[in-house]
Design a protein around this motif. Structure first.
Motif, PDB file in Angstrom:
ATOM      1  N   GLN A 221      33.588 135.913 -18.651  1.00 47.22           N
ATOM      2  CA  GLN A 221      33.418 134.619 -17.984  1.00 47.22           C
ATOM      3  C   GLN A 221      32.581 133.654 -18.835  1.00 47.22           C
ATOM      4  O   GLN A 221      32.883 132.454 -18.890  1.00 47.22           O
ATOM      5  CB  GLN A 221      32.760 134.816 -16.622  1.00 47.22           C
ATOM      6  CG  GLN A 221      32.566 133.517 -15.853  1.00 47.22           C
ATOM      7  CD  GLN A 221      32.198 133.761 -14.407  1.00 47.22           C
ATOM      8  OE1 GLN A 221      32.785 134.623 -13.750  1.00 47.22           O
ATOM      9  NE2 GLN A 221      31.226 133.018 -13.905  1.00 47.22           N
ATOM     10  N   THR A 222      31.567 134.171 -19.492  1.00 46.19           N
ATOM     11  CA  THR A 222      30.709 133.309 -20.312  1.00 46.19           C
ATOM     12  C   THR A 222      31.484 132.682 -21.454  1.00 46.19           C
ATOM     13  O   THR A 222      31.413 131.464 -21.690  1.00 46.19           O
ATOM     14  CB  THR A 222      29.520 134.116 -20.866  1.00 46.19           C
ATOM     15  OG1 THR A 222      28.760 134.638 -19.779  1.00 46.19           O
ATOM     16  CG2 THR A 222      28.626 133.242 -21.728  1.00 46.19           C
ATOM     17  N   HIS A 223      32.257 133.502 -22.170  1.00 44.54           N
ATOM     18  CA  HIS A 223      32.992 132.940 -23.313  1.00 44.54           C
ATOM     19  C   HIS A 223      34.145 132.051 -22.841  1.00 44.54           C
ATOM     20  O   HIS A 223      34.460 131.057 -23.498  1.00 44.54           O
ATOM     21  CB  HIS A 223      33.514 134.056 -24.215  1.00 44.54           C
ATOM     22  CG  HIS A 223      33.889 133.567 -25.588  1.00 44.54           C
ATOM     23  ND1 HIS A 223      32.989 132.952 -26.426  1.00 44.54           N
ATOM     24  CD2 HIS A 223      35.077 133.581 -26.256  1.00 44.54           C
ATOM     25  CE1 HIS A 223      33.593 132.614 -27.562  1.00 44.54           C
ATOM     26  NE2 HIS A 223      34.860 132.984 -27.478  1.00 44.54           N
TER      27      HIS A 223
ATOM     28  N   THR B 111      31.865 139.384 -26.813  1.00 46.46           N
ATOM     29  CA  THR B 111      32.969 138.925 -25.983  1.00 46.46           C
ATOM     30  C   THR B 111      33.852 140.122 -25.672  1.00 46.46           C
ATOM     31  O   THR B 111      33.576 141.249 -26.095  1.00 46.46           O
ATOM     32  CB  THR B 111      33.805 137.844 -26.690  1.00 46.46           C
ATOM     33  OG1 THR B 111      34.568 138.447 -27.764  1.00 46.46           O
ATOM     34  CG2 THR B 111      32.910 136.744 -27.276  1.00 46.46           C
TER      35      THR B 111
ATOM     36  N   LEU C 299      27.972 138.041 -31.490  1.00 44.48           N
ATOM     37  CA  LEU C 299      28.533 137.427 -30.295  1.00 44.48           C
ATOM     38  C   LEU C 299      29.317 138.477 -29.525  1.00 44.48           C
ATOM     39  O   LEU C 299      30.261 139.072 -30.056  1.00 44.48           O
ATOM     40  CB  LEU C 299      29.449 136.262 -30.675  1.00 44.48           C
ATOM     41  CG  LEU C 299      30.134 135.524 -29.521  1.00 44.48           C
ATOM     42  CD1 LEU C 299      29.102 134.859 -28.623  1.00 44.48           C
ATOM     43  CD2 LEU C 299      31.123 134.488 -30.055  1.00 44.48           C
TER      44      LEU C 299
ATOM     45  N   THR D 168      34.748 124.437 -22.140  1.00 47.78           N
ATOM     46  CA  THR D 168      33.890 123.311 -22.515  1.00 47.78           C
ATOM     47  C   THR D 168      34.290 122.754 -23.868  1.00 47.78           C
ATOM     48  O   THR D 168      34.366 121.535 -24.060  1.00 47.78           O
ATOM     49  CB  THR D 168      32.418 123.759 -22.540  1.00 47.78           C
ATOM     50  OG1 THR D 168      32.056 124.273 -21.260  1.00 47.78           O
ATOM     51  CG2 THR D 168      31.500 122.591 -22.885  1.00 47.78           C
ATOM     52  N   ARG D 169      34.547 123.646 -24.828  1.00 51.97           N
ATOM     53  CA  ARG D 169      34.922 123.210 -26.171  1.00 51.97           C
ATOM     54  C   ARG D 169      36.251 122.460 -26.166  1.00 51.97           C
ATOM     55  O   ARG D 169      36.401 121.428 -26.829  1.00 51.97           O
ATOM     56  CB  ARG D 169      35.023 124.411 -27.114  1.00 51.97           C
ATOM     57  CG  ARG D 169      35.501 124.042 -28.504  1.00 51.97           C
ATOM     58  CD  ARG D 169      35.532 125.235 -29.443  1.00 51.97           C
ATOM     59  NE  ARG D 169      36.120 124.862 -30.716  1.00 51.97           N
ATOM     60  CZ  ARG D 169      37.422 124.977 -31.007  1.00 51.97           C
ATOM     61  NH1 ARG D 169      38.246 125.485 -30.113  1.00 51.97           N
ATOM     62  NH2 ARG D 169      37.888 124.631 -32.181  1.00 51.97           N
TER      63      ARG D 169
ATOM     64  N   TYR E 228      42.527 133.550 -25.405  1.00 51.27           N
ATOM     65  CA  TYR E 228      41.407 134.276 -24.808  1.00 51.27           C
ATOM     66  C   TYR E 228      41.648 134.538 -23.334  1.00 51.27           C
ATOM     67  O   TYR E 228      41.345 135.626 -22.835  1.00 51.27           O
ATOM     68  CB  TYR E 228      40.105 133.505 -24.999  1.00 51.27           C
ATOM     69  CG  TYR E 228      38.886 134.349 -24.714  1.00 51.27           C
ATOM     70  CD1 TYR E 228      38.383 135.228 -25.664  1.00 51.27           C
ATOM     71  CD2 TYR E 228      38.245 134.297 -23.478  1.00 51.27           C
ATOM     72  CE1 TYR E 228      37.267 136.027 -25.412  1.00 51.27           C
ATOM     73  CE2 TYR E 228      37.136 135.092 -23.216  1.00 51.27           C
ATOM     74  CZ  TYR E 228      36.659 135.949 -24.178  1.00 51.27           C
ATOM     75  OH  TYR E 228      35.567 136.741 -23.905  1.00 51.27           O
TER      76      TYR E 228
ATOM     77  N   GLU F 120      30.654 138.899 -19.724  1.00 54.56           N
ATOM     78  CA  GLU F 120      31.003 138.555 -21.108  1.00 54.56           C
ATOM     79  C   GLU F 120      32.290 137.739 -21.154  1.00 54.56           C
ATOM     80  O   GLU F 120      32.389 136.750 -21.888  1.00 54.56           O
ATOM     81  CB  GLU F 120      31.155 139.834 -21.930  1.00 54.56           C
ATOM     82  CG  GLU F 120      29.835 140.536 -22.199  1.00 54.56           C
ATOM     83  CD  GLU F 120      29.979 142.023 -22.447  1.00 54.56           C
ATOM     84  OE1 GLU F 120      28.936 142.681 -22.577  1.00 54.56           O
ATOM     85  OE2 GLU F 120      31.120 142.522 -22.498  1.00 54.56           O
TER      86      GLU F 120
ATOM     87  N   THR G  50      34.002 130.127 -20.258  1.00 53.65           N
ATOM     88  CA  THR G  50      33.331 128.868 -19.942  1.00 53.65           C
ATOM     89  C   THR G  50      33.051 128.081 -21.217  1.00 53.65           C
ATOM     90  O   THR G  50      33.254 126.854 -21.272  1.00 53.65           O
ATOM     91  CB  THR G  50      32.021 129.131 -19.180  1.00 53.65           C
ATOM     92  OG1 THR G  50      32.322 129.830 -17.967  1.00 53.65           O
ATOM     93  CG2 THR G  50      31.308 127.830 -18.840  1.00 53.65           C
ATOM     94  N   ASN G  51      32.589 128.776 -22.256  1.00 53.50           N
ATOM     95  CA  ASN G  51      32.335 128.110 -23.531  1.00 53.50           C
ATOM     96  C   ASN G  51      33.607 127.498 -24.103  1.00 53.50           C
ATOM     97  O   ASN G  51      33.597 126.372 -24.620  1.00 53.50           O
ATOM     98  CB  ASN G  51      31.739 129.102 -24.533  1.00 53.50           C
ATOM     99  CG  ASN G  51      30.316 129.498 -24.198  1.00 53.50           C
ATOM    100  OD1 ASN G  51      29.627 128.792 -23.461  1.00 53.50           O
ATOM    101  ND2 ASN G  51      29.865 130.618 -24.730  1.00 53.50           N
ATOM    102  N   LEU G  52      34.711 128.240 -24.044  1.00 55.66           N
ATOM    103  CA  LEU G  52      35.966 127.738 -24.603  1.00 55.66           C
ATOM    104  C   LEU G  52      36.513 126.565 -23.788  1.00 55.66           C
ATOM    105  O   LEU G  52      37.033 125.598 -24.359  1.00 55.66           O
ATOM    106  CB  LEU G  52      37.001 128.865 -24.669  1.00 55.66           C
ATOM    107  CG  LEU G  52      36.754 129.922 -25.744  1.00 55.66           C
ATOM    108  CD1 LEU G  52      37.785 131.041 -25.627  1.00 55.66           C
ATOM    109  CD2 LEU G  52      36.803 129.316 -27.140  1.00 55.66           C
TER     110      LEU G  52
END
Length: 253
Positions: free
Chosen positions: A80-82, A6, A4, A88-89, A133, A78, A84-86
């Motif tokens: 921005q993607t993580h 990040t 992964l 969402t989580r 993060y 990298e 966004t994932n966090l």
């Protein structure tokens, strides 16, 4: 195998299987490299793969919309993607915690809107991971200046919300860390604003505690007093619909 990627991953472990353009001094990465022997997948041919500014010698770049695979753009992506994932989580975890709480309270005949300590703990733990993060806790060090090839860095910086001193959370550093002010510009995103109120409020209260009260949790040791002051001022002047308590001298975290 896979890994992964990040902002916390060392640069030497990034971008295997990708083309990368840009200069980065003696820092090495896995981009542009080939595996010559399928029986030795860990042995990369890294000859002439670093500090590449033109990919035309490797393939027909004219077949693509851009001849660049800008190292700065990759680093921002990298992050921005993580993020966004966090986000969402955290939204998922919060909604699940609140749903579980209401079901349990209803079964026990208790007021369903009262939140138990375990419910708040689930929300707070998820929010804390997001906060760390977004404040670039554990960010991999940049040891030499990084420069892209496409003009992305300049265009990206111009798109930020600026305070009265012209500072923005999109201001890039790229000499020691990615951003000059290590607080994610994703705080302005629709995804962040759409978090359940309980989660968004928790993140903002903890952010306030770090920037204003000087929370000395080890995860935030990398933030200087000047960093915290600047980021608080930028957010205060540029972030819409902050809660009333944000500009107060006292808040409850």
């Amino acid at each position: 195998g896979t890994t992964l990627i990040t902002q916390t991953k060392p640069i030497e472990q990034r971008w295997g299987g990708w083309y990368v353009t840009g200069t980065h001094g003696s820092q090495k990465h896995r981009g542009n490299a080939l595996v010559r022997d399928k029986n030795k997948p860990d042995e990369l041919d890294t000859e002439a793969t670093q500090n590449q500014t033109d990919l035309a010698t490797k393939f027909d770049t004219g077949a693509y919309l851009t001849p660049h695979s800008d190292i700065v753009a990759l680093m921002v992506l990298e992050h921005q993607t993580h993020m966004t994932n966090l986000i969402t989580r955290v939204g998922f975890e919060t909604r699940m915690a609140l749903s579980d709480s209401r079901a349990i309270k209803k079964a026990l005949g208790e007021p369903v809107e009262e939140k138990s300590e375990s419910t708040l703990r689930r929300i707070n733990n998820a929010a804390e991971e997001l906060l760390e993060y977004m404040l670039f806790s554990g960010e991999a060090a940049i040891t030499e200046p990084i420069r892209g090839t496409s003009g992305f860095a300049e265009a990206f910086g111009k798109g930020g919300f600026k305070d009265k001193r012209g500072r923005s959370l999109r201001d890039l550093d790229l000499t020691k860390r990615i951003f000059k002010y290590p607080l994610s510009y994703m705080i302005y995103s629709e995804a962040f604003d759409a978090l359940p109120a309980e989660a968004r409020d928790r993140v903002l209260r903890r952010l306030w505690a770090v920037l204003v009260k000087g929370d000395d949790k080890p995860a935030f040791k990398h933030l200087s007093a000047a960093d915290r002051k600047a980021m608080y001022e930028i957010v205060t002047e540029t972030k819409k619909e902050l809660p009333d308590w944000w500009s107060s001298s006292v808040s409850t975290d």
